[in-house]
Design a protein around this motif. Structure first.
Motif, PDB file in Angstrom:
ATOM      1  N   GLN A   1       0.847  -1.180   0.000  1.00  0.00           N
ATOM      2  CA  GLN A   1       0.000   0.000   0.000  1.00  0.00           C
ATOM      3  C   GLN A   1       0.886   1.236   0.000  1.00  0.00           C
ATOM      4  N   ASN A   2       0.448   2.300  -0.700  1.00  0.00           N
ATOM      5  CA  ASN A   2       1.176   3.555  -0.575  1.00  0.00           C
ATOM      6  C   ASN A   2       1.045   4.106   0.834  1.00  0.00           C
ATOM      7  N   TYR A   3      -0.169   4.059   1.366  1.00  0.00           N
ATOM      8  CA  TYR A   3      -0.431   4.517   2.720  1.00  0.00           C
ATOM      9  C   TYR A   3      -1.231   3.447   3.456  1.00  0.00           C
ATOM     10  N   ALA A   4      -1.167   3.505   4.773  1.00  0.00           N
ATOM     11  CA  ALA A   4      -1.967   2.609   5.601  1.00  0.00           C
ATOM     12  C   ALA A   4      -2.490   3.401   6.792  1.00  0.00           C
ATOM     13  N   PRO A   5      -3.689   3.096   7.259  1.00  0.00           N
ATOM     14  CA  PRO A   5      -4.240   3.779   8.448  1.00  0.00           C
ATOM     15  C   PRO A   5      -3.516   3.295   9.696  1.00  0.00           C
ATOM     16  N   GLN A   6      -2.343   3.831   9.925  1.00  0.00           N
ATOM     17  CA  GLN A   6      -1.408   3.272  10.902  1.00  0.00           C
ATOM     18  C   GLN A   6      -1.997   3.140  12.296  1.00  0.00           C
ATOM     19  N   LEU A   7      -2.603   4.197  12.795  1.00  0.00           N
ATOM     20  CA  LEU A   7      -3.079   4.183  14.175  1.00  0.00           C
ATOM     21  C   LEU A   7      -4.096   3.066  14.401  1.00  0.00           C
ATOM     22  N   LYS A   8      -4.975   2.862  13.446  1.00  0.00           N
ATOM     23  CA  LYS A   8      -5.970   1.796  13.557  1.00  0.00           C
ATOM     24  C   LYS A   8      -5.359   0.431  13.237  1.00  0.00           C
ATOM     25  N   LEU A   9      -4.437   0.425  12.293  1.00  0.00           N
ATOM     26  CA  LEU A   9      -3.837  -0.830  11.855  1.00  0.00           C
ATOM     27  C   LEU A   9      -3.000  -1.476  12.953  1.00  0.00           C
ATOM     28  N   LEU A  10      -2.342  -0.662  13.773  1.00  0.00           N
ATOM     29  CA  LEU A  10      -1.462  -1.201  14.812  1.00  0.00           C
ATOM     30  C   LEU A  10      -2.206  -2.056  15.836  1.00  0.00           C
ATOM     31  N   ARG A  11      -3.510  -1.940  15.881  1.00  0.00           N
ATOM     32  CA  ARG A  11      -4.292  -2.777  16.795  1.00  0.00           C
ATOM     33  C   ARG A  11      -4.385  -4.211  16.289  1.00  0.00           C
ATOM     34  N   HIS A  12      -4.045  -4.428  15.027  1.00  0.00           N
ATOM     35  CA  HIS A  12      -4.249  -5.738  14.412  1.00  0.00           C
ATOM     36  C   HIS A  12      -2.950  -6.466  14.080  1.00  0.00           C
ATOM     37  N   VAL A  13      -1.797  -5.811  14.262  1.00  0.00           N
ATOM     38  CA  VAL A  13      -0.541  -6.440  13.861  1.00  0.00           C
ATOM     39  C   VAL A  13       0.233  -6.895  15.090  1.00  0.00           C
ATOM     40  N   ASP A  14       1.275  -7.702  14.849  1.00  0.00           N
ATOM     41  CA  ASP A  14       2.048  -8.294  15.945  1.00  0.00           C
ATOM     42  C   ASP A  14       3.450  -7.710  16.075  1.00  0.00           C
ATOM     43  N   SER A  15       3.975  -7.153  15.002  1.00  0.00           N
ATOM     44  CA  SER A  15       5.321  -6.604  15.038  1.00  0.00           C
ATOM     45  C   SER A  15       5.425  -5.486  14.017  1.00  0.00           C
ATOM     46  N   ASP A  16       6.482  -4.675  14.179  1.00  0.00           N
ATOM     47  CA  ASP A  16       6.586  -3.472  13.358  1.00  0.00           C
ATOM     48  C   ASP A  16       8.048  -3.212  13.023  1.00  0.00           C
ATOM     49  N   ILE A  17       8.321  -2.879  11.763  1.00  0.00           N
ATOM     50  CA  ILE A  17       9.646  -2.422  11.342  1.00  0.00           C
ATOM     51  C   ILE A  17       9.500  -0.998  10.842  1.00  0.00           C
ATOM     52  N   SER A  18      10.308  -0.078  11.380  1.00  0.00           N
ATOM     53  CA  SER A  18      10.236   1.309  10.945  1.00  0.00           C
ATOM     54  C   SER A  18      11.633   1.902  10.958  1.00  0.00           C
ATOM     55  N   HIS A  19      11.757   3.158  10.489  1.00  0.00           N
ATOM     56  CA  HIS A  19      13.053   3.831  10.509  1.00  0.00           C
ATOM     57  C   HIS A  19      13.243   4.628  11.797  1.00  0.00           C
ATOM     58  N   GLY A  20      12.363   4.413  12.750  1.00  0.00           N
ATOM     59  CA  GLY A  20      12.539   5.038  14.053  1.00  0.00           C
ATOM     60  C   GLY A  20      11.905   6.400  14.202  1.00  0.00           C
ATOM     61  N   CYS A  21      10.974   6.752  13.320  1.00  0.00           N
ATOM     62  CA  CYS A  21      10.327   8.057  13.445  1.00  0.00           C
ATOM     63  C   CYS A  21       9.501   8.116  14.731  1.00  0.00           C
ATOM     64  N   HIS A  22       9.332   9.315  15.248  1.00  0.00           N
ATOM     65  CA  HIS A  22       8.736   9.485  16.562  1.00  0.00           C
ATOM     66  C   HIS A  22       7.306   8.968  16.613  1.00  0.00           C
ATOM     67  N   ASN A  23       6.500   9.263  15.594  1.00  0.00           N
ATOM     68  CA  ASN A  23       5.104   8.838  15.606  1.00  0.00           C
ATOM     69  C   ASN A  23       4.977   7.326  15.645  1.00  0.00           C
ATOM     70  N   THR A  24       5.707   6.628  14.761  1.00  0.00           N
ATOM     71  CA  THR A  24       5.584   5.179  14.694  1.00  0.00           C
ATOM     72  C   THR A  24       6.103   4.525  15.968  1.00  0.00           C
ATOM     73  N   VAL A  25       7.223   5.000  16.477  1.00  0.00           N
ATOM     74  CA  VAL A  25       7.768   4.434  17.713  1.00  0.00           C
ATOM     75  C   VAL A  25       6.789   4.632  18.864  1.00  0.00           C
ATOM     76  N   THR A  26       6.244   5.832  18.988  1.00  0.00           N
ATOM     77  CA  THR A  26       5.297   6.111  20.064  1.00  0.00           C
ATOM     78  C   THR A  26       4.051   5.252  19.945  1.00  0.00           C
ATOM     79  N   ASP A  27       3.493   5.174  18.743  1.00  0.00           N
ATOM     80  CA  ASP A  27       2.289   4.377  18.539  1.00  0.00           C
ATOM     81  C   ASP A  27       2.549   2.903  18.826  1.00  0.00           C
ATOM     82  N   THR A  28       3.727   2.416  18.424  1.00  0.00           N
ATOM     83  CA  THR A  28       4.065   1.019  18.633  1.00  0.00           C
ATOM     84  C   THR A  28       4.194   0.702  20.122  1.00  0.00           C
ATOM     85  N   LEU A  29       4.888   1.549  20.851  1.00  0.00           N
ATOM     86  CA  LEU A  29       5.043   1.317  22.292  1.00  0.00           C
ATOM     87  C   LEU A  29       3.713   1.390  23.022  1.00  0.00           C
TER      88      LEU A  29
END
Length: 279
Positions: A244-272
């Motif tokens: 996907q070009n984009y994904a509804p990250q905040l909602k999607l994180l409720r359904h996934v088990d693991s995450d790979i990112s480049h360490g951006c603040h939003n993704t790290v915060t949402d993941t934790l």
């Protein structure tokens, strides 16, 4: 040593226009506009983003206390932490690699000096004293940092006005992706990996590697490849990969088990916040 083998990309931009300089465009007009708003609205305190440099100048010109909000990783510049912006790792006191921090501070000093020169020209117009290292400076009244001390370097000299308030997020961010195939996640017990390199970072190599590793794997992966990447550039994608070009990250994180990112603040915060594995 990696810092010398692979110098930060923006170091070469010291002779050009550093990325941070775009925050200084039209600074004189922004400050004038903020001063007018403060005079009309007559607030008791101003809350300003740390990258909105017109805020502190206007507040000082109007003798108004202000609070700064650091929406990124804490920019506090201290000698017991790696130079900000270069992605260096923390090492304990006495480790020889701390000597590298001294050398690596000079590119940062160059960017800060160029920034201060622009800011101080505007401050002088309002009869204000010059500042130093303003780009990394939080408010002397109240500095709000949306993370926790546990996610910080073990600093010894943290200003008393700096407050770690924890992650700042919301139930939704107005993400409207009506075409996202939510049924791809349903009726399937396989673990799900989410991969995102953010809006700016390309990360094509990471995506290619995940696709290769996923062949025949017992898990699924959702790859948000960003606006500048055509999903069709990836060949022979197996059916356990969703591009996907984009994904509804905040909602999607409720359904996934693991995450790979480049360490951006939003993704790290949402993941934790969702308490699952961050890679």
């Amino acid at each position: 040593l990696n810092a010398f083998q692979k110098p930060a990309r923006w170091v070469s931009q010291l002779q050009l226009k550093p990325p941070q300089a775009y925050f200084l465009d039209h600074l004189d007009g922004l400050v004038a506009g903020m001063v007018e708003i403060i005079h009309d609205f007559k607030p008791d305190i101003l809350l300003t983003d740390q990258n909105f440099y017109a805020g502190p100048i206007a507040a000082d010109a109007c003798q108004l206390p202000y609070a700064s909000y650091c929406a990124i990783v804490n920019t506090l510049f201290t000698r017991d932490a790696p130079p900000y912006g270069l992605g260096g790792d923390w090492v304990p006191h006495g480790d020889w690699r701390r000597l590298l921090w001294i050398a690596l501070r000079w590119p940062v000093y160059g960017v800060l000096w160029r920034h201060d020169r622009v800011v101080n020209i505007i401050r002088k117009q309002y009869g204000l004293p010059s500042v130093r290292w303003d780009m990394l400076t939080q408010s002397p009244y109240l500095a709000i940092v949306p993370t926790t001390e546990a996610y910080e370097y073990p600093r010894q000299n943290v200003p008393s006005q700096m407050m770690y308030v924890g992650p700042v997020t919301a139930v939704s961010r107005g993400e409207t992706y009506d075409d996202f195939p939510w049924d791809w996640l349903e009726n399937d017990d396989r673990p799900i990996l989410y991969v995102s390199m953010g809006t700016v970072v390309g990360g094509l190599n990471v995506f290619h590697e995940v696709i290769e590793v996923a062949r025949g794997a017992s898990w699924k992966a959702i790859l948000a490849v960003g606006r500048n990447t055509d999903p069709n550039v990836f060949e022979e994608v197996t059916d356990n990969i969703l591009l996907q070009n984009y994904a509804p990250q905040l909602k999607l994180l409720r359904h996934v088990d693991s995450d790979i990112s480049h360490g951006c603040h939003n993704t790290v915060t949402d993941t934790l916040l969702h308490r699952f594995t961050l890679i």
